[in-house]
Design an enzyme around this catalytic site. Structure first.
Site, PDB file in Angstrom:
ATOM      1  N   GLU A 130      -1.601  29.185  29.860  1.00  0.00           N
ATOM      2  CA  GLU A 130      -1.258  29.320  31.270  1.00  0.00           C
ATOM      3  C   GLU A 130      -1.556  30.745  31.744  1.00  0.00           C
ATOM      4  OE1 GLU A 130       1.966  25.941  32.253  1.00  0.00           O
ATOM      5  OE2 GLU A 130       2.843  27.738  31.411  1.00  0.00           O
ATOM      6  N   CYS A 150       3.362  31.785  20.509  1.00  0.00           N
ATOM      7  CA  CYS A 150       3.722  33.130  20.035  1.00  0.00           C
ATOM      8  C   CYS A 150       4.407  32.992  18.686  1.00  0.00           C
ATOM      9  CB  CYS A 150       4.673  33.787  21.042  1.00  0.00           C
ATOM     10  SG  CYS A 150       4.985  35.533  20.710  1.00  0.00           S
ATOM     11  N   SER A 241       2.166  44.404  27.963  1.00  0.00           N
ATOM     12  CA  SER A 241       3.584  44.313  27.601  1.00  0.00           C
ATOM     13  C   SER A 241       3.718  43.897  26.147  1.00  0.00           C
ATOM     14  CB  SER A 241       4.269  43.283  28.510  1.00  0.00           C
ATOM     15  OG  SER A 241       5.591  43.059  28.066  1.00  0.00           O
ATOM     16  N   ASN A 340      15.029  33.996  33.812  1.00  0.00           N
ATOM     17  CA  ASN A 340      14.475  32.756  34.366  1.00  0.00           C
ATOM     18  C   ASN A 340      14.779  31.613  33.423  1.00  0.00           C
ATOM     19  OD1 ASN A 340      13.159  33.976  36.659  1.00  0.00           O
ATOM     20  ND2 ASN A 340      11.760  34.891  35.178  1.00  0.00           N
TER      21      ASN A 340
END
Ligand code: SAH
Ligand code: SF4
Length: 404
Positions: A130, A150, A241, A340
């Protein structure tokens, strides 16, 4: 509060106990599929030169040909050798026989009420990733993925619940940018003046995956992204990041030189071990030690500390004060991310009042402490909500607009 906290701790312990090994999993993706032509997207200039020479381009001409092809691909968005009009026809025919210009394919595109676009893309081997485009007033940021899934298992992150399938290749990383520019209609039209206001002006490596566990491909893809003859984004407009892969951080400064963001998320090793399990390998003290030298090496202004706000877990005023103490001496800004939610997530977002109080303590200590507005929540495009579609229960079909 005491009881709620007790429950959350239990959840945290469980999440950690079931977590996977912390080791990473390098998967080499061949640049050339066994029978197919070599993809030119994602080759460094040096590699492009080499494959052109191998394919019969005279050495004397090779640098010029690299520049020409490079500009067609990255500056003009061309995917068809026939459109490369400054190359002689027989030369183009020869290129066609050995090479391809291939990018990921969009499977679905969702557009949020706030304009955020989430793309589900198919890459080699049928895997899915995505990519999210976030328009803002004076800029547009593309959040790109570096891995399918991941290996790390941060307990608040949806991607972390997906087993790593593989590292993305350089072409798949840079390809996400090319595909987004296609969808935004941002390629220059020949003969018309160049549009100076760019829809895609910033790139953040904050999608699926830990970019520093795919260092070389990420580095080469970002070098291509920064190259002035192509996509031409300045290193100041690229942010990587990381959850804290300490040995790779100084390499990021030296070999990429982009801006750095750290997924910090806790102020004690006890809590960080549970939220960001890589902390068991490189703890807070080791991470901070490395960060102290980052801006000097890379000339970056400030390091962004990302801090997800989890109710009753890491969001107390004491946490805020400890955070300020910890980062003393590091040019920093603290980006507070309201948690989130995702289906089955074991946490709650901190109360707004507490987020404000946390931000206030940091701000008063002299650090910028912006609260990140969740974007694209209605389409599950916000931070930490990404996952390959085949891995999650599909949302109702009406949410997904087939890409045409
Ligand atoms: N693997 C890298 C980059 C991808 S995550 C990293 O961990 O830094 C991008 C950011 O989103 C990280 O700061 C991550 O901690 C944060 N994040 C993950 N899940 C989240 C969630 N559910 N809510 C808010 N932020 C989240
Ligand atoms: Fe991986 Fe980053 Fe999610 Fe942690 S927060 S599981 S490192 S993608």
């Amino acid at each position: 509060m005491g009881r709620a906290k007790f429950d959350l701790r239990n959840i945290l312990t469980e999440a950690t106990q079931t977590s996977k090994a912390l080791t990473h999993n390098f998967v080499t993706v061949p640049r050339k599929s066994p029978n197919g032509p070599t993809n030119l997207v994602g080759l460094t200039r040096v590699d492009l030169r080499e494959v052109l020479i191998e394919n019969g381009t005279p050495e004397k001409q090779a640098n010029m040909r690299v520049s020409q092809i490079w500009q067609w691909i990255y500056e003009k968005g061309v995917r068809d050798f026939d459109q490369m009009t400054n190359l002689a026809k027989p030369y183009r025919e020869n290129l066609k026989k050995s090479f391809q210009i291939s990018v990921p394919e969009i499977i679905t595109k969702n557009v949020s009420e706030d304009g955020t676009r989430k793309y589900l893309m198919r890459i080699n081997g049928g895997h899915e990733i995505e990519t999210v485009y976030i328009p803002e007033e004076n800029r547009g940021t593309l959040c790109i993925s570096s891995q399918v899934g991941c290996t790390l298992t941060c307990s608040f992150c949806h991607t972390g619940t997906q087993r790593l399938v593989r590292n993305l290749s350089t072409s798949e990383i840079v390809g996400q940018i090319l595909v987004a520019r296609d969808d935004l209609g941002e390629w220059p039209i020949q003969g018309l003046p160049k549009n100076e206001t760019r829809l895609l002006s910033n790139v953040v490596l904050m999608g699926m995956g830990e970019p520093l566990y795919n260092f070389e491909n990420v580095r080469d893809a970002m070098k291509i992204t920064m190259d002035p003859e192509g996509i031409s984004l300045s290193r100041r407009r690229i942010t990587l990041s990381t959850s804290g892969v300490v040995p790779e951080i100084s390499k990021t400064a030296e070999e990429i030189g982009c801006q750095l963001a750290i997924s910090f998320h806790a102020t004690t090793d006890e809590i960080r071990n549970k939220l960001v399990p890589i902390n068991k390998k490189w703890n807070i003290a080791q991470l901070l030690e490395t960060l102290k030298s980052y801006p000097k090496v890379s000339n970056s202004e400030r390091i962004t500390f990302e801090y997800v706000m989890l109710k009753g877990v890491n969001d107390s005023d004491d946490d805020a004060r400890r955070l300020v103490q910890l980062i003393k001496g590091i040019p920093a800004k603290i980006n507070l991310i309201p948690f989130n939610e995702w289906p089955g997530s074991p946490f709650e977002r901190s109360d707004w009042k507490q987020i404000k109080s946390f931000a206030d303590i940091i701000y008063k200590a002299g650090y910028a402490s912006p609260i990140r507005t969740p974007r694209g929540e209605d389409i599950m495009a916000a931070c930490g909500q990404l996952k390959s579609a085949s891995e999650k229960k599909r949302k109702s079909k009406k949410d997904a607009v087939p890409y045409t």
